[in-house]
Scaffold this motif. Structure first.
Motif, PDB file in Angstrom:
ATOM      1  N   ARG A 148       0.679  -1.100   0.025  1.00  0.00           N
ATOM      2  CA  ARG A 148      -0.043  -0.037   0.074  1.00  0.00           C
ATOM      3  C   ARG A 148       0.785   0.999  -0.033  1.00  0.00           C
ATOM      4  O   ARG A 148       0.550   2.454  -0.683  1.00  0.00           O
ATOM      5  CB  ARG A 148      -0.748  -0.005   1.527  1.00  0.00           C
ATOM      6  CG  ARG A 148      -1.550   1.261   1.660  1.00  0.00           C
ATOM      7  CD  ARG A 148      -2.881   1.378   0.374  1.00  0.00           C
ATOM      8  NE  ARG A 148      -3.588   2.644   0.471  1.00  0.00           N
ATOM      9  CZ  ARG A 148      -4.746   2.662   1.364  1.00  0.00           C
ATOM     10  NH1 ARG A 148      -4.900   1.495   1.784  1.00  0.00           N
ATOM     11  NH2 ARG A 148      -5.318   3.787   1.584  1.00  0.00           N
ATOM     12  N   ILE A 149       1.783   1.196   0.759  1.00  0.00           N
ATOM     13  CA  ILE A 149       2.593   2.598   1.135  1.00  0.00           C
ATOM     14  C   ILE A 149       3.570   2.626  -0.234  1.00  0.00           C
ATOM     15  O   ILE A 149       3.816   3.660  -0.918  1.00  0.00           O
ATOM     16  CB  ILE A 149       3.657   2.234   2.181  1.00  0.00           C
ATOM     17  CG1 ILE A 149       2.855   2.333   3.305  1.00  0.00           C
ATOM     18  CG2 ILE A 149       4.760   3.429   2.117  1.00  0.00           C
ATOM     19  CD1 ILE A 149       3.722   2.323   4.644  1.00  0.00           C
TER      20      ILE A 149
ATOM     21  N   ALA B  16       3.190   5.534  -2.873  1.00  0.00           N
ATOM     22  CA  ALA B  16       4.621   6.656  -3.202  1.00  0.00           C
ATOM     23  C   ALA B  16       4.620   6.640  -4.757  1.00  0.00           C
ATOM     24  O   ALA B  16       5.121   7.702  -5.323  1.00  0.00           O
ATOM     25  CB  ALA B  16       5.843   5.688  -2.810  1.00  0.00           C
ATOM     26  N   ARG B  17       4.355   5.489  -5.567  1.00  0.00           N
ATOM     27  CA  ARG B  17       4.398   5.646  -6.892  1.00  0.00           C
ATOM     28  C   ARG B  17       3.465   6.288  -7.458  1.00  0.00           C
ATOM     29  O   ARG B  17       3.695   7.188  -8.474  1.00  0.00           O
ATOM     30  CB  ARG B  17       4.293   4.146  -7.287  1.00  0.00           C
ATOM     31  CG  ARG B  17       5.270   3.219  -7.283  1.00  0.00           C
ATOM     32  CD  ARG B  17       5.135   1.919  -8.140  1.00  0.00           C
ATOM     33  NE  ARG B  17       3.878   1.411  -7.936  1.00  0.00           N
ATOM     34  CZ  ARG B  17       3.754   0.201  -6.977  1.00  0.00           C
ATOM     35  NH1 ARG B  17       5.062  -0.093  -6.307  1.00  0.00           N
ATOM     36  NH2 ARG B  17       2.657  -0.453  -6.764  1.00  0.00           N
ATOM     37  N   PHE B  18       2.151   6.346  -6.680  1.00  0.00           N
ATOM     38  CA  PHE B  18       1.184   7.445  -7.250  1.00  0.00           C
ATOM     39  C   PHE B  18       1.759   8.965  -7.159  1.00  0.00           C
ATOM     40  O   PHE B  18       1.654   9.704  -8.254  1.00  0.00           O
ATOM     41  CB  PHE B  18       0.046   7.111  -6.437  1.00  0.00           C
ATOM     42  CG  PHE B  18      -1.097   8.318  -6.808  1.00  0.00           C
ATOM     43  CD1 PHE B  18      -1.848   7.941  -8.094  1.00  0.00           C
ATOM     44  CD2 PHE B  18      -1.464   9.243  -5.983  1.00  0.00           C
ATOM     45  CE1 PHE B  18      -2.852   9.013  -8.437  1.00  0.00           C
ATOM     46  CE2 PHE B  18      -2.422  10.155  -6.318  1.00  0.00           C
ATOM     47  CZ  PHE B  18      -3.195  10.217  -7.579  1.00  0.00           C
ATOM     48  N   ALA B  19       2.151   9.230  -5.946  1.00  0.00           N
ATOM     49  CA  ALA B  19       2.678  10.576  -5.733  1.00  0.00           C
ATOM     50  C   ALA B  19       3.956  10.851  -6.983  1.00  0.00           C
ATOM     51  O   ALA B  19       3.817  11.946  -7.385  1.00  0.00           O
ATOM     52  CB  ALA B  19       3.102  10.723  -4.354  1.00  0.00           C
TER      53      ALA B  19
ATOM     54  N   LEU C 246       8.435  15.413  -5.787  1.00  0.00           N
ATOM     55  CA  LEU C 246       9.462  14.561  -6.330  1.00  0.00           C
ATOM     56  C   LEU C 246      10.696  14.232  -5.315  1.00  0.00           C
ATOM     57  O   LEU C 246      11.035  12.991  -5.318  1.00  0.00           O
ATOM     58  CB  LEU C 246      10.095  15.398  -7.773  1.00  0.00           C
ATOM     59  CG  LEU C 246       9.040  15.320  -8.789  1.00  0.00           C
ATOM     60  CD1 LEU C 246       9.869  16.259  -9.776  1.00  0.00           C
ATOM     61  CD2 LEU C 246       8.714  13.918  -9.489  1.00  0.00           C
ATOM     62  N   GLU C 247      11.050  15.196  -4.626  1.00  0.00           N
ATOM     63  CA  GLU C 247      12.168  14.809  -3.737  1.00  0.00           C
ATOM     64  C   GLU C 247      11.449  13.796  -2.356  1.00  0.00           C
ATOM     65  O   GLU C 247      12.481  12.922  -2.176  1.00  0.00           O
ATOM     66  CB  GLU C 247      12.628  16.258  -2.959  1.00  0.00           C
ATOM     67  CG  GLU C 247      14.026  16.015  -2.109  1.00  0.00           C
ATOM     68  CD  GLU C 247      15.042  15.944  -3.205  1.00  0.00           C
ATOM     69  OE1 GLU C 247      15.045  16.530  -4.015  1.00  0.00           O
ATOM     70  OE2 GLU C 247      15.976  15.073  -2.797  1.00  0.00           O
ATOM     71  N   ILE C 248      10.589  13.942  -2.179  1.00  0.00           N
ATOM     72  CA  ILE C 248       9.857  13.204  -1.178  1.00  0.00           C
ATOM     73  C   ILE C 248       9.742  11.570  -1.703  1.00  0.00           C
ATOM     74  O   ILE C 248      10.140  10.563  -1.035  1.00  0.00           O
ATOM     75  CB  ILE C 248       8.399  13.606  -0.545  1.00  0.00           C
ATOM     76  CG1 ILE C 248       8.806  14.772   0.376  1.00  0.00           C
ATOM     77  CG2 ILE C 248       7.637  12.405   0.084  1.00  0.00           C
ATOM     78  CD1 ILE C 248       9.201  14.472   1.686  1.00  0.00           C
ATOM     79  N   SER C 249       9.600  11.739  -3.123  1.00  0.00           N
ATOM     80  CA  SER C 249       9.307  10.307  -3.718  1.00  0.00           C
ATOM     81  C   SER C 249      10.643   9.661  -3.895  1.00  0.00           C
ATOM     82  O   SER C 249      10.594   8.476  -3.590  1.00  0.00           O
ATOM     83  CB  SER C 249       8.751  10.433  -5.241  1.00  0.00           C
ATOM     84  OG  SER C 249       7.388  11.072  -5.122  1.00  0.00           O
ATOM     85  N   ARG C 250      11.717  10.434  -4.040  1.00  0.00           N
ATOM     86  CA  ARG C 250      13.090   9.513  -4.010  1.00  0.00           C
ATOM     87  C   ARG C 250      13.295   9.268  -2.823  1.00  0.00           C
ATOM     88  O   ARG C 250      13.944   7.991  -2.696  1.00  0.00           O
ATOM     89  CB  ARG C 250      14.123  11.052  -4.468  1.00  0.00           C
ATOM     90  CG  ARG C 250      14.036  11.231  -5.921  1.00  0.00           C
ATOM     91  CD  ARG C 250      15.170  12.186  -6.252  1.00  0.00           C
ATOM     92  NE  ARG C 250      14.722  12.827  -7.543  1.00  0.00           N
ATOM     93  CZ  ARG C 250      14.378  14.184  -7.493  1.00  0.00           C
ATOM     94  NH1 ARG C 250      14.141  14.807  -6.475  1.00  0.00           N
ATOM     95  NH2 ARG C 250      14.238  14.901  -8.751  1.00  0.00           N
ATOM     96  N   PHE C 251      12.969   9.882  -1.841  1.00  0.00           N
ATOM     97  CA  PHE C 251      13.231   9.166  -0.200  1.00  0.00           C
ATOM     98  C   PHE C 251      12.393   7.892  -0.165  1.00  0.00           C
ATOM     99  O   PHE C 251      13.066   7.061   0.376  1.00  0.00           O
ATOM    100  CB  PHE C 251      12.782  10.103   0.786  1.00  0.00           C
ATOM    101  CG  PHE C 251      13.942  11.415   0.834  1.00  0.00           C
ATOM    102  CD1 PHE C 251      15.223  10.953   1.509  1.00  0.00           C
ATOM    103  CD2 PHE C 251      13.854  12.504   0.744  1.00  0.00           C
ATOM    104  CE1 PHE C 251      16.358  11.999   1.733  1.00  0.00           C
ATOM    105  CE2 PHE C 251      14.998  13.432   0.693  1.00  0.00           C
ATOM    106  CZ  PHE C 251      16.033  13.062   1.503  1.00  0.00           C
TER     107      PHE C 251
END
Length: 497
Positions: free
Chosen positions: A251-252, A256-259, A313-318
């Motif tokens: 789910r997480i 994350a992929r969606f964001a 995008l930065e959050i997605s990289r984390f």
């Protein structure tokens, strides 16, 4: 990843578990074993003591009674002959059990031991034998010692024979037995507690594994799983937990992929929109006043939207684990001055003398982003930073951004670093800005990636406001390798000098 509870117990953060005033499950199991052992040992001790005491006392009473009857017969024969003085007669009696003979004849009393004579016998016993002519046996306590007395009427010669036997040795033996049984009960209780502790540790170990796995998942290690357990009772629990962890991880990751996908999809039209705005700005002077006003609003919104997309995008990289550091040895004072300069702020930078020339190993682009985010946060919520301070405390280099705003309440000081979280201050100023609540979350992610810490606290000088503190481990006290050209930072960040 398969959980090793002992390994996870050693990880930082786990030691911060709060102690409960109530007994834990392990303590209760231990207490139950100890209490059970105590009750069982007490019951067995009382039963053993009673049986031994009854047997010893009964045997001694039987022996003393038999000896008293034999001596009474001998006294009767002696009184019939009338040749032997009565005191000599009782002194010749056999007393292997330690009995003390007492003779009553012609209203006179005779005793071989004056300390064990008539006055040491109960009055009712003497009266029952002498007046009623009954054979009487009685156990009584005299001067803290148990005695056994037997009275035998000798009607043939008009006399009464008494014999007093001290049970002091029996009392001593029983006291020793009671002491030994008490010690055995204590040892049994301790042994029960030890067994309970060992047993509860073994029984609860699977639950400790579950707890450690839950802590690991809560800390972001979503691939944590419990090892397979063949126990039919625990196997279901392990399987259910692993299924739950897999569903949570999926789910997480999906979120994350969606964001990330949405951010990427928004980036392309946003780039086109920005380019169009630049064209419009080039002809801004030709527009009427209302159109210029509308263009200014559009520029501000697009810039804010672009910043939000970049933050996502930065959050997605984390979240994807794709965030990596490009470490350099950096002089912390130069880094802070450069970061403040990039924001165009005129806030004062104070460097503590002990922090001068301190070197940290850091990703310059990320640390510049940390400082600019803190300054931006102060600008949005506190009217701007009042000072930026560089300190050296213990083995840490600390960057402090102070403001004169309403401060951050104690209940919000942890939550304010969560994503999309904007705390409400006492004055109600925070949380009213147009920020989306990602700036401080990114600060936390960047700092933790460097192995550092970040927190917010009250100002220590009595002034209103907040202190946002970033602590990084110090590499060296002097920056021999710190003469890096900060143009590298500008090049990586794409920022003007």
């Amino acid at each position: 990843m398969v959980v090793d509870a002992q390994q996870l117990d050693k990880e930082p953060g786990d030691g911060g578990r709060r102690r409960r005033l109530l007994l834990g499950l392990r303590a209760r199991v231990t207490a139950a074993f100890a209490l059970g052992a105590l009750l069982l040992s007490v019951v067995l001790s009382v039963a053993a003591y009673g049986l031994v005491r009854e047997n010893i006392v009964r045997q001694r009473e039987s022996t003393a009674t038999s000896q008293a009857f034999q001596n009474a017969s001998q006294v009767r024969d002696g009184l019939r002959s009338a040749d032997t003085p009565r005191i000599e007669l009782i002194e010749t009696l056999q007393n292997p059990g330690g009995g003390n003979p007492v003779l009553h004849h012609d209203d006179e009393w005779f005793a071989s031991n004056q300390s064990k004579g008539r006055d040491q016998m109960p009055v009712e016993l003497r009266d029952a034998v002498i007046s009623d002519g009954a054979t009487v046996r009685q156990r009584y306590t005299l001067d803290g010692e148990t005695h056994y007395a037997i009275g035998v009427p000798i009607r043939a010669v008009g006399a009464s024979y008494f014999e007093i036997t001290s049970f002091g040795d029996v009392d001593a033996a029983l006291n020793n037995l009671a002491t030994a049984l008490t010690a055995a009960a204590v040892l049994t209780t301790l042994a029960g507690a030890a067994i309970g502790t060992t047993g509860s540790r073994r029984v609860l170990r699977p639950l400790a594994d579950v707890s450690a796995a839950a802590v690991a998942i809560a800390g972001g290690r979503l691939d944590t799983r419990l090892a397979r357990n063949d126990d039919p009772d625990l196997g279901t629990l392990v399987a259910s937990f692993n299924e739950m962890a897999s569903a949570l991880e999926e789910r997480i990751e999906r979120d994350a992929r969606f964001a990330s996908d949405v951010s990427h999809e928004l980036r392309s039209p946003l780039t086109t929109l920005s380019a169009s705005i630049e064209v419009l700005q080039g002809r801004r002077e030709e527009m009427p006043a209302r159109a210029q006003f509308a263009l200014d609003l559009l520029v501000a919104d697009v810039q804010r939207f672009s910043a939000m997309v970049e933050d996502l995008l930065e959050i997605s990289r984390f979240d994807a684990g794709a965030a990596h550091l490009e470490r350099d040895h950096v002089r912390i004072d130069e880094l802070v001055r450069h970061a403040v300069a990039t924001t165009g702020s005129d806030v004062a930078v104070r460097v503590d003398p002990t922090a001068s020339s301190l070197t940290v190993e850091a990703d310059k682009r990320r640390m510049v982003r940390v400082i600019t985010n803190l300054l931006s946060n102060a600008e949005k919520y506190a009217g701007g930073a009042s000072a930026v301070v560089v300190e050296h405390i213990d083995d840490e280099a600390r960057i402090v951004v102070e403001d004169l705003g309403p401060g951050v309440g104690p209940t919000d000081r942890e939550r304010i670093f969560d994503r999309f979280s904007r705390a409400a201050s006492a004055a109600g100023h925070r949380g009213t800005s147009d920020g989306v609540g990602l700036g401080l979350a990114l600060v936390k992610e960047h700092v933790q990636l460097h192995g550092g810490r970040v927190w917010v606290e009250e100002r220590g000088d009595g002034q209103p406001g907040a202190r946002f503190v970033v602590a990084l481990p110090v590499t060296a006290a002097h920056g021999d390798d710190a003469d890096q050209d900060l143009a590298d930072v500008q090049a990586r960040a794409g920022e003007p000098a």
